[in-house]
Design a protein around this motif. Structure first.
Motif, PDB file in Angstrom:
ATOM      1  N   GLU A   1      -1.917  -3.168  -5.539  1.00  0.00           N
ATOM      2  CA  GLU A   1      -2.337  -4.386  -4.836  1.00  0.00           C
ATOM      3  C   GLU A   1      -2.238  -5.628  -5.722  1.00  0.00           C
ATOM      4  O   GLU A   1      -1.919  -6.709  -5.249  1.00  0.00           O
TER       5      GLU A   1
ATOM      6  N   ALA B   1      -5.713   0.743  -4.328  1.00  0.00           N
ATOM      7  CA  ALA B   1      -5.167  -0.053  -3.219  1.00  0.00           C
ATOM      8  C   ALA B   1      -3.711  -0.401  -3.510  1.00  0.00           C
ATOM      9  O   ALA B   1      -3.343  -0.680  -4.652  1.00  0.00           O
ATOM     10  N   THR B   2      -2.904  -0.367  -2.462  1.00  0.00           N
ATOM     11  CA  THR B   2      -1.479  -0.670  -2.607  1.00  0.00           C
ATOM     12  C   THR B   2      -1.050  -1.684  -1.555  1.00  0.00           C
ATOM     13  O   THR B   2      -1.792  -1.976  -0.611  1.00  0.00           O
ATOM     14  N   LYS B   3       0.132  -2.214  -1.733  1.00  0.00           N
ATOM     15  CA  LYS B   3       0.752  -3.072  -0.730  1.00  0.00           C
ATOM     16  C   LYS B   3       2.233  -2.764  -0.695  1.00  0.00           C
ATOM     17  O   LYS B   3       2.806  -2.257  -1.659  1.00  0.00           O
ATOM     18  N   ASP B   4       2.836  -3.057   0.442  1.00  0.00           N
ATOM     19  CA  ASP B   4       4.269  -2.825   0.615  1.00  0.00           C
ATOM     20  C   ASP B   4       5.036  -4.103   0.315  1.00  0.00           C
ATOM     21  O   ASP B   4       4.600  -5.205   0.661  1.00  0.00           O
TER      22      ASP B   4
ATOM     23  N   ARG C   1       6.227   0.445  -2.621  1.00  0.00           N
ATOM     24  CA  ARG C   1       4.774   0.446  -2.482  1.00  0.00           C
ATOM     25  C   ARG C   1       4.247   0.262  -3.897  1.00  0.00           C
ATOM     26  O   ARG C   1       4.493   1.083  -4.775  1.00  0.00           O
TER      27      ARG C   1
END
Length: 79
Positions: free
Chosen positions: A52, A3-6, A49
């Motif tokens: 998470e 999972a990633t987040k910007d 990016r």
């Protein structure tokens, strides 16, 4: 896939630091007939990016160590 987040980082010259690029843009806008532009500050936006679980403190460390010259620039982090 993990999972990633910007993350968006906005870097600007600090108030009082000469901004020749901003001044060139202001001058060019005036020459093009756009009256009333009293000042322009130019900066940069860096989009990352990241995993998470990346903390804001880790992103701040990235800014302090590489992404911003904190002597003359300030930055804002949007997670």
């Amino acid at each position: 896939m993990a999972a990633t987040k910007d993350v968006r980082i906005t870097v600007m010259l600090k108030d009082g630091v000469l901004d020749p690029q901003g001044e060139a843009v202001r001058h060019a806008l005036g020459a093009m007939g756009f009256d009333g532009v009293e000042g322009v500050r130019q900066g940069k936006v860096i989009e990352l990016r990241v995993a998470e679980d990346t903390s804001e403190a880790a992103v701040r460390d990235m800014c302090e160590r590489l992404l911003a010259n904190t002597v003359i620039e300030s930055y804002r982090i949007e997670m």
